[in-house]
Design a protein around this motif. Structure first.
Motif, short mmCIF file in Angstrom:
data_model
loop_
_atom_site.label_atom_id
_atom_site.label_comp_id
_atom_site.label_asym_id
_atom_site.label_seq_id
_atom_site.Cartn_x
_atom_site.Cartn_y
_atom_site.Cartn_z
N PRO A 144 0.85 -1.20 0.00
CA PRO A 144 0.00 0.00 0.00
C PRO A 144 0.87 1.24 0.00
CG PRO A 144 -0.79 -1.60 1.60
CD PRO A 144 0.52 -2.11 1.11
N ALA A 145 0.35 2.34 -0.51
CA ALA A 145 1.15 3.54 -0.76
C ALA A 145 1.86 4.08 0.47
CB ALA A 145 0.26 4.62 -1.38
N THR A 146 1.26 3.91 1.66
CA THR A 146 1.82 4.54 2.86
C THR A 146 2.83 3.65 3.58
OG1 THR A 146 -0.02 3.70 4.20
CG2 THR A 146 -0.27 5.89 3.23
N TRP A 147 3.07 2.42 3.10
CA TRP A 147 3.95 1.48 3.79
C TRP A 147 5.35 1.49 3.18
CZ3 TRP A 147 2.81 -1.72 8.01
CH2 TRP A 147 1.48 -1.67 8.45
N SER A 148 6.36 1.33 4.06
CA SER A 148 7.75 1.27 3.59
C SER A 148 8.56 0.35 4.49
CB SER A 148 8.38 2.67 3.58
OG SER A 148 8.39 3.22 4.89
N TYR A 149 9.66 -0.16 3.93
CA TYR A 149 10.53 -1.09 4.66
C TYR A 149 11.39 -0.35 5.66
CZ TYR A 149 14.03 -4.74 5.44
OH TYR A 149 14.87 -5.66 6.01
N GLN A 150 11.51 -0.89 6.89
CA GLN A 150 12.26 -0.24 7.96
C GLN A 150 13.57 -0.93 8.30
OE1 GLN A 150 10.89 2.74 9.43
NE2 GLN A 150 9.75 2.38 7.52
N GLY A 151 13.74 -2.19 7.90
CA GLY A 151 14.98 -2.89 8.18
C GLY A 151 14.76 -4.22 8.88
N CYS A 152 15.85 -4.86 9.27
CA CYS A 152 15.85 -6.15 9.95
C CYS A 152 15.99 -5.90 11.45
CB CYS A 152 17.00 -7.01 9.44
SG CYS A 152 17.11 -8.66 10.19
N TYR A 153 15.06 -6.44 12.24
CA TYR A 153 15.04 -6.20 13.69
C TYR A 153 15.06 -7.52 14.46
CZ TYR A 153 14.22 -1.19 13.28
OH TYR A 153 14.35 0.15 13.02
N THR A 154 15.56 -7.44 15.69
CA THR A 154 15.60 -8.61 16.55
C THR A 154 14.22 -8.94 17.10
OG1 THR A 154 16.11 -7.26 18.49
CG2 THR A 154 17.97 -8.17 17.25
N ASP A 155 14.02 -10.20 17.47
CA ASP A 155 12.81 -10.66 18.16
C ASP A 155 13.26 -11.67 19.20
OD1 ASP A 155 10.12 -10.72 18.70
OD2 ASP A 155 9.65 -12.22 17.19
N GLY A 156 12.34 -12.14 20.02
CA GLY A 156 12.69 -13.11 21.05
C GLY A 156 11.46 -13.80 21.58
#
Length: 365
Positions: free
Chosen positions: A56-68
């Motif tokens: 969708p037009a308002t979405w963009s990639y932010q990067g790779c993030y940690t999870d747990g």
């Protein structure tokens, strides 16, 4: 003139070959560098291709993030054997979430940005990456999303906030059954139908009732962040958190928004239809009562029990939903020596030949 010997001719014949081999050996590092550059260009082209899902037009990639184990995103999500970035972001966008994250080839719900680890191809499109082990490919929208919220009021029940709960000491002691997928309205209707004045929803799918807050339950500032299984526009508690409603009490914050329903009550002689609104007057809720006697059995009151030392040692099963009558009938049918029967936690039945437990005085029956 002295001609070369046969050995010398053989040596001379080899010189062009050895010289050619040496020349090829000298060129090979240059060739390797060319190949490496070509491979790098190919990998960059592949990465560029993977970074271009249809969003969708308002979405963009932010990067790779940690999870747990303590999830970075807890509000909602789904798994799919055909997961793609497009599907994940579309789901989060439709449900008014601000962030979308994909992990371990599928969507998962204080993370920090990670230098690497987002290297698993999406289950539904191997040209896209969908996170990795405890790694999230994160996307964000710039659009203002309202997100799910608690239903403010419904049929004279007002939202009272988010409250703490614990499996061993329930804030609302009666677990209540309901039909289909859970919504605030279904839980409230079920509790009201049994005469309770408090209703609470927990962990998206659990409904509890009571006539007061027990076991030290208190208002919580966070944790009620899970959407209802039957309507993701509303919040239905969280882990050890209750979205709490109370009968005939205005919602906190003075909200006047309400949902009303029309109910039909039928007897053997007449049919009456009534509509409930925020200004309607209903009889006071008195709560459920103890059955005083049944088929030779009489109520002895509320007694203390524990898992490690049962007041009545024989657990007894019944057919269908638990009732007092079913438990008493089951104990009587099982053995003529069972002189005592007890019901616990809304769905448990116990039998025994003697009773040595202490009378309970804390009002928890």
């Amino acid at each position: 003139m002295v001609l070369p010997s046969a050995r010398q001719w053989a040596t001379l014949a080899l010189l062009p070959v050895l010289s050619a081999n040496a020349l090829l050996f000298d060129l090979s590092p240059h060739t390797n560098n060319v190949n490496k550059r070509q491979e790098q260009h190919h990998r960059l082209a592949q990465l560029a291709k993977r970074a271009a899902p249809v969003l969708p037009a308002t979405w963009s990639y932010q990067g790779c993030y940690t999870d747990g184990a303590a999830r970075t995103f807890t509000a909602g999500g789904f798994t799919s054997a055909t997961m793609t970035i497009d599907k994940c972001v579309a789901y989060c966008n439709t449900n008014n979430y601000i962030y979308a994250g994909l992990e371990y080839s599928q969507i998962r719900n204080g993370a920090t940005i990670a230098a690497d680890g987002c290297n698993m191809m999406c289950a539904g499109d191997n040209t896209q990456t969908c996170g990795g082990g405890y790694r999230l490919n994160v996307y964000k929208t710039s659009k203002t999303q309202t997100g799910p919220s608690a239903l403010a009021s419904y049929n004279n029940w007002g939202y009272q906030g988010c409250y703490t709960d614990a499996p061993g000491a329930r804030s609302l002691p009666v677990a209540m059954a309901y039909a289909g997928q859970l919504t605030p309205q279904k839980c409230i209707d079920a509790c009201q139908g049994q005469g309770y004045t408090y209703a609470g929803l927990e962990y998206s799918v659990e409904c509890y009732c009571g006539n007061g807050i027990a076991n030290g339950g208190v208002a919580a500032t966070s944790g009620c962040d899970m959407t209802c299984a039957g309507n993701n526009a509303y919040l239905c508690g969280g882990g050890n958190r209750l979205t709490l409603y109370r009968y005939n009490v205005p919602p906190i914050g003075g909200s006047t928004t309400t949902t009303t329903t029309t109910t039909t009550t039928t007897t053997t002689t007449t049919t009456t239809t009534t509509a409930s609104t925020t200004s309607s007057t209903q009889p006071a809720q008195t709560g459920p009562a103890v059955l005083p006697s049944y088929n030779g059995w009489t109520s002895k009151g509320c007694y203390v029990d524990s898992v490690a030392n049962r007041a009545l040692p024989i657990g007894m099963g019944v057919t269908g939903a638990m009732t007092v009558e079913k438990c008493l009938d089951a104990c009587k049918a099982a053995s003529a020596t069972y002189k005592f029967a007890g019901l616990e936690y809304a769905g448990e039945c116990y039998c025994g030949t003697a009773l040595t437990a202490a009378v309970a005085t804390d009002g928890r029956c």
